[in-house]
Design an enzyme around this catalytic site. Sequence first.
Site, short mmCIF file in Angstrom:
data_model
loop_
_atom_site.label_atom_id
_atom_site.label_comp_id
_atom_site.label_asym_id
_atom_site.label_seq_id
_atom_site.Cartn_x
_atom_site.Cartn_y
_atom_site.Cartn_z
N CYS A 125 -2.62 -8.90 -9.59
CA CYS A 125 -2.01 -9.16 -8.27
C CYS A 125 -2.14 -10.85 -8.36
O CYS A 125 -1.53 -11.30 -7.35
CB CYS A 125 -3.27 -8.95 -7.24
SG CYS A 125 -3.06 -6.88 -7.09
N HIS A 381 3.00 -6.78 -0.12
CA HIS A 381 2.54 -7.23 -1.30
C HIS A 381 3.10 -7.02 -2.60
O HIS A 381 2.66 -6.07 -3.31
CB HIS A 381 0.90 -6.79 -1.37
CG HIS A 381 -0.02 -7.28 -2.72
ND1 HIS A 381 0.54 -8.78 -3.13
CD2 HIS A 381 -1.01 -6.63 -3.36
CE1 HIS A 381 -0.37 -8.48 -4.36
NE2 HIS A 381 -1.10 -7.41 -4.49
N CYS A 411 -7.80 -11.18 -4.82
CA CYS A 411 -8.54 -10.40 -5.58
C CYS A 411 -7.88 -9.82 -6.69
O CYS A 411 -6.32 -9.94 -6.35
CB CYS A 411 -9.35 -9.11 -4.68
SG CYS A 411 -8.03 -8.02 -4.09
N GLY A 413 -6.76 -6.65 -9.81
CA GLY A 413 -7.07 -5.42 -10.22
C GLY A 413 -7.86 -5.58 -11.54
O GLY A 413 -7.66 -6.27 -12.22
#
Length: 425
Positions: A125, A381, A411, A413
């Site tokens: 991300c 997103h 954050c 993954g």
Amino acid sequence: MLTASPAQERLSQVQSHLASSEADIPRGRVTILRKSPDDIVVTCALRTPITRGGKGGFKDTAAPDLLAHTFKSLISKSGIDPSLVEDISVGNVLAPGSGATEFRAAALVAGFPETTALNSLNRQCSSGLQACVNIANAIRCGMIDIGVGAGVESMSSQYGPGAVSEFSELLNGHQEAKNCKVPMGVLSEQMASDRKITREAQDAFAARSYQRAEAAQKAGKFQEEIVPMKVKWVDPKTDEEKEIVVDKDDGIRNGMSVEGLAKIKAAFKEGGSIHAGNASQVSDGAAAVLLMKRSTAERLGQRVVGKFVCSSVVGVKPLLMGIGPWKAIPVALEKAGIGKEMVDLWEINEAFASQCVWCVKELGLDESKVNPNGGAIAFGHPLGCTGARQVSTLFNELGRTGQKVGVTSMCVGTGMGMAAVWVKE
């Protein structure tokens, strides 16, 4: 009595000057606001609209096509001579090989010559932010003079179980390694339970995201960062192919409220707290950022939008990937020499309301300064795109409000966090 030699006296004088100079260097916000010819600056940052995966305006548009349009728009809006751009870095998560071949082709289609190199990367991300940081660092160390950091994702065409390959016996035999493939919704549900983040708190955060995004869209706040795109779109009701112009984020749901969100069934656990309304949307989109040194921008007559100060990347336990911003943000602030009170705006990716609520609370951030125009819960997103998208959104809001210092973060993954500090010109 011993007397110092001329060499010792000179050394003492130099040490005195150095000590005095260090004491005179301004610390914190004053330092990062100061302009230098060596600043890594942004002269253009833009994005496509973000549309709903499988349903929205880009559901039938391939990721390389989204990227090619974004590149063309970047060249046009900035006025940069594309032959001066030496490297492009593109963040992407879902395409095989992170789209390296297709994205190089997209750059050529957009008007970059064969002399402009391109690489693609995948840090989940944070891929779009990592692409921008890689370009900034390449400029800072002298490898290139001008580059583009970008991100793109077509979750309509590439999202699903096939995005992660099967683990080998070796990986499955190591518990922490095995945790890397636990679905993010499942681990976020567990984190919410363990850290006592109530559904009510998550829904309140999500409702605020929707409401802020709705208000921002109606006020036209996204228009400056969005480049409309004409695409072919198949009507799911009639199978008729149409040509449409996508000019706004189509995932924003008007009139969302805590009461409405409370009616949505939990997605990952019976009686759980995470659902489709308080988690980021599956989306399609692309974004790009043009970077160079301030001295280069001045020589070329490029308008400086803002500058990149520094970034951080950290690791956390895979099952606690949602706390990534909580760990990454303090590291970035320390590198910049500033405290959280010196930051005017925060763009923190809303992967799940649960992790955002926890991070904002634990960091002690002013909620009014976090995602003032909504976030990924409200408008989506697109995994590889978000980190680059946040740059244009942040700079536009800083400019509108006459503020200076901003931070982007997310954050990541498998258990990571990333953050970057930016200053508006």
